[in-house]
Design a protein around this motif. Structure first.
Motif, PDB file in Angstrom:
ATOM      1  N   ALA A  94       0.596  -0.845  -0.075  1.00 34.13           N
ATOM      2  CA  ALA A  94       0.380   0.029  -0.065  1.00 34.13           C
ATOM      3  C   ALA A  94       1.080   1.284  -0.174  1.00 34.13           C
ATOM      4  CB  ALA A  94      -1.195   0.097   1.510  1.00 34.13           C
ATOM      5  N   GLU A  95       2.075   1.370   0.877  1.00 31.35           N
ATOM      6  CA  GLU A  95       3.001   2.189   0.978  1.00 31.35           C
ATOM      7  C   GLU A  95       3.793   3.063  -0.285  1.00 31.35           C
ATOM      8  OE1 GLU A  95       5.557  -0.934   2.626  1.00 31.35           O
ATOM      9  OE2 GLU A  95       3.426  -0.333   2.757  1.00 31.35           O
ATOM     10  N   GLN A  96       3.577   1.705  -0.871  1.00 32.02           N
ATOM     11  CA  GLN A  96       3.877   1.964  -2.497  1.00 32.02           C
ATOM     12  C   GLN A  96       3.049   2.434  -3.939  1.00 32.02           C
ATOM     13  OE1 GLN A  96       6.441  -1.154  -4.481  1.00 32.02           O
ATOM     14  NE2 GLN A  96       8.126  -1.222  -2.821  1.00 32.02           N
ATOM     15  N   ARG A  97       1.898   2.034  -3.486  1.00 35.52           N
ATOM     16  CA  ARG A  97       0.830   2.377  -4.636  1.00 35.52           C
ATOM     17  C   ARG A  97       0.366   3.699  -3.785  1.00 35.52           C
ATOM     18  NH1 ARG A  97      -1.640  -2.541  -3.054  1.00 35.52           N
ATOM     19  NH2 ARG A  97      -3.156  -1.182  -1.825  1.00 35.52           N
ATOM     20  N   ALA A  98       1.052   4.379  -2.511  1.00 39.53           N
ATOM     21  CA  ALA A  98       0.590   5.377  -2.777  1.00 39.53           C
ATOM     22  C   ALA A  98       1.405   7.035  -3.111  1.00 39.53           C
ATOM     23  CB  ALA A  98       0.479   6.065  -1.202  1.00 39.53           C
ATOM     24  N   ARG A  99       2.325   6.238  -3.836  1.00 42.64           N
ATOM     25  CA  ARG A  99       3.198   6.864  -3.893  1.00 42.64           C
ATOM     26  C   ARG A  99       3.488   7.479  -6.253  1.00 42.64           C
ATOM     27  NH1 ARG A  99       9.160   3.826  -2.655  1.00 42.64           N
ATOM     28  NH2 ARG A  99       9.830   5.360  -3.899  1.00 42.64           N
ATOM     29  N   ASP A 100       2.193   6.425  -6.459  1.00 43.36           N
ATOM     30  CA  ASP A 100       2.307   6.193  -7.579  1.00 43.36           C
ATOM     31  C   ASP A 100       1.648   7.614  -8.182  1.00 43.36           C
ATOM     32  OD1 ASP A 100       2.789   3.883  -7.475  1.00 43.36           O
ATOM     33  OD2 ASP A 100       0.412   3.360  -7.669  1.00 43.36           O
ATOM     34  N   ALA A 101       1.142   8.630  -7.487  1.00 42.37           N
ATOM     35  CA  ALA A 101       0.791  10.090  -7.597  1.00 42.37           C
ATOM     36  C   ALA A 101       1.452  10.817  -8.091  1.00 42.37           C
ATOM     37  CB  ALA A 101       0.097  10.783  -6.889  1.00 42.37           C
ATOM     38  N   ALA A 102       3.041  10.637  -7.186  1.00 43.48           N
ATOM     39  CA  ALA A 102       3.932  11.521  -7.761  1.00 43.48           C
ATOM     40  C   ALA A 102       5.113  10.865  -8.256  1.00 43.48           C
ATOM     41  CB  ALA A 102       4.342  12.010  -6.002  1.00 43.48           C
ATOM     42  N   ARG A 103       5.427  10.139  -8.797  1.00 43.79           N
ATOM     43  CA  ARG A 103       5.497   8.637  -9.404  1.00 43.79           C
ATOM     44  C   ARG A 103       5.720   9.029 -10.802  1.00 43.79           C
ATOM     45  NH1 ARG A 103      10.087   4.940  -6.301  1.00 43.79           N
ATOM     46  NH2 ARG A 103      11.214   6.164  -8.136  1.00 43.79           N
ATOM     47  N   LYS A 104       4.217   8.998 -11.135  1.00 41.49           N
ATOM     48  CA  LYS A 104       3.961   8.780 -12.684  1.00 41.49           C
ATOM     49  C   LYS A 104       4.682   7.375 -13.654  1.00 41.49           C
ATOM     50  CE  LYS A 104       2.385  13.635 -11.905  1.00 41.49           C
ATOM     51  NZ  LYS A 104       1.130  13.598 -11.419  1.00 41.49           N
ATOM     52  N   PRO A 105       3.742   6.453 -12.738  1.00 35.77           N
ATOM     53  CA  PRO A 105       4.486   5.104 -13.133  1.00 35.77           C
ATOM     54  C   PRO A 105       3.881   5.394 -14.812  1.00 35.77           C
ATOM     55  CG  PRO A 105       3.903   4.726 -11.179  1.00 35.77           C
ATOM     56  CD  PRO A 105       3.774   5.760 -10.751  1.00 35.77           C
ATOM     57  N   ALA A 106       2.235   5.775 -14.692  1.00 34.28           N
ATOM     58  CA  ALA A 106       1.883   4.883 -15.777  1.00 34.28           C
ATOM     59  C   ALA A 106       2.546   5.638 -17.154  1.00 34.28           C
ATOM     60  CB  ALA A 106       0.395   5.582 -15.848  1.00 34.28           C
ATOM     61  N   GLU A 107       2.556   7.090 -17.041  1.00 30.48           N
ATOM     62  CA  GLU A 107       3.363   7.853 -17.791  1.00 30.48           C
ATOM     63  C   GLU A 107       4.408   7.121 -18.209  1.00 30.48           C
ATOM     64  OE1 GLU A 107       1.804   8.659 -15.010  1.00 30.48           O
ATOM     65  OE2 GLU A 107       0.457  10.651 -15.732  1.00 30.48           O
ATOM     66  N   ILE A 108       5.754   7.139 -17.172  1.00 27.40           N
ATOM     67  CA  ILE A 108       7.104   6.803 -17.659  1.00 27.40           C
ATOM     68  C   ILE A 108       6.805   5.539 -18.393  1.00 27.40           C
ATOM     69  CG2 ILE A 108       9.391   6.251 -16.427  1.00 27.40           C
ATOM     70  CD1 ILE A 108       8.103   7.844 -14.266  1.00 27.40           C
ATOM     71  N   LEU A 109       5.998   4.425 -17.353  1.00 26.82           N
ATOM     72  CA  LEU A 109       6.063   3.383 -18.725  1.00 26.82           C
ATOM     73  C   LEU A 109       5.698   2.996 -20.170  1.00 26.82           C
ATOM     74  CD1 LEU A 109       5.645   0.815 -15.549  1.00 26.82           C
ATOM     75  CD2 LEU A 109       7.338   1.048 -16.809  1.00 26.82           C
ATOM     76  N   ALA A 110       4.591   4.207 -20.823  1.00 24.23           N
ATOM     77  CA  ALA A 110       3.415   3.875 -21.161  1.00 24.23           C
ATOM     78  C   ALA A 110       4.867   4.688 -22.584  1.00 24.23           C
ATOM     79  CB  ALA A 110       2.406   4.900 -21.473  1.00 24.23           C
ATOM     80  N   PHE A 111       5.244   5.664 -21.832  1.00 25.73           N
ATOM     81  CA  PHE A 111       6.545   6.441 -23.118  1.00 25.73           C
ATOM     82  C   PHE A 111       7.962   5.380 -23.534  1.00 25.73           C
ATOM     83  CE2 PHE A 111      10.652   9.363 -22.473  1.00 25.73           C
ATOM     84  CZ  PHE A 111      10.171   9.698 -24.161  1.00 25.73           C
ATOM     85  N   ALA A 112       7.719   4.306 -21.902  1.00 24.82           N
ATOM     86  CA  ALA A 112       9.358   3.505 -22.317  1.00 24.82           C
ATOM     87  C   ALA A 112       8.321   2.399 -23.703  1.00 24.82           C
ATOM     88  CB  ALA A 112       9.871   2.914 -20.783  1.00 24.82           C
TER      89      ALA A 112
END
Length: 248
Positions: free
Chosen positions: A37-55
């Motif tokens: 849960a603590e990692q999921r909470a960081r998604d808003a700041a770390r932008k993994p969706a956008e970054i992985l789509a870009f990759a």
């Protein structure tokens, strides 16, 4: 008319670098309930969706999380590439020697991930078991140039990353921005790297620059504080660069 057509073509060519569609596979990976849960909470700041789509990372690919830290990206990549894919979660021996908890965090991160292999060789000894479709390294490329490591480590490991990818394979680099630093002193002093220096080193190894993503930029960061300083920690200006190993 010719100029209008030319302008439209230029815009079309640039569009994929500015915005990539977040695939259902990425959305599902981020929603995976096995992620802490603590990692999921960081998604808003770390932008993994956008970054992985870009990759452009997709199900079935063979990928590496290079210098995996606490396993945030490993735990996303595993469900993303799926049962037909493979994730190599690399925690360098040098880091584990410096802080033993890195080894324990690696074990915890890969536990229960059937498609994930933990690697902990030294930088010099690292060899991935198979050619890779993609490598991501987040907030750690600068570490290859720290003063305690032998001179030439950064260049040698960058070349190793290049050779580990299939032709056409992608290297995604995210790191903390330093001010202009042609002598590359910021990694040791501030745990940052001048984006131009990072690009220089990667292109020198043979990589082709394939674009940038600005989702982690912070124009209020003066780039002068160590990234662990309380005044800026968790709020640094970061670049996201995509590189490709050319097919020919």
């Amino acid at each position: 008319m010719r100029y209008a057509i030319a302008a439209a073509l230029l815009l079309a060519a640039a569009a994929p670098l500015a915005a990539q569609k977040v695939t259902p596979a990425i959305t599902a990976a981020l929603a995976d309930t096995s992620r802490p849960a603590e990692q999921r909470a960081r998604d808003a700041a770390r932008k993994p969706a956008e970054i992985l789509a870009f990759a452009g990372i997709k199900p079935g690919q063979k990928v590496a999380d290079f210098v995996m830290g606490g396993g945030y990206w490993t735990r996303i990549l595993s469900p993303l590439v799926g049962a037909k894919g493979k994730v190599y979660a690399y925690q360098p021996a040098e880091f584990i020697k410096f802080r033993a908890a890195y080894g324990e965090e690696q074990k915890t991160a890969v536990a229960g991930l059937a498609n994930t292999v933990a690697l902990s060789d030294s930088f010099g000894a690292l060899v991935f078991p198979e050619p890779l479709d993609a490598i991501i390294t987040v907030q750690n490329y600068h570490d290859l140039f720290l003063a305690p490591f032998p001179k030439g480590t950064g260049e040698a490991v960058t070349r190793k990353l290049y050779n580990s990818l299939k032709p056409g394979g992608v290297l995604l680099v995210v790191d903390h921005v330093a001010n202009a630093d042609p002598e590359n002193k910021a990694p040791t002093a501030l745990h940052r790297i001048d984006p131009n220096v990072a690009r220089r080193e990667l292109e020198k190894a043979g990589f082709r620059f394939a674009g940038k993503l600005d989702v982690l930029r912070n124009t209020t960061d003066p780039h002068t504080a160590n990234v662990f300083d309380a005044s800026i920690r968790g709020k640094t200006d970061q670049f996201v660069f995509k590189f490709v190993r050319p097919r020919t």
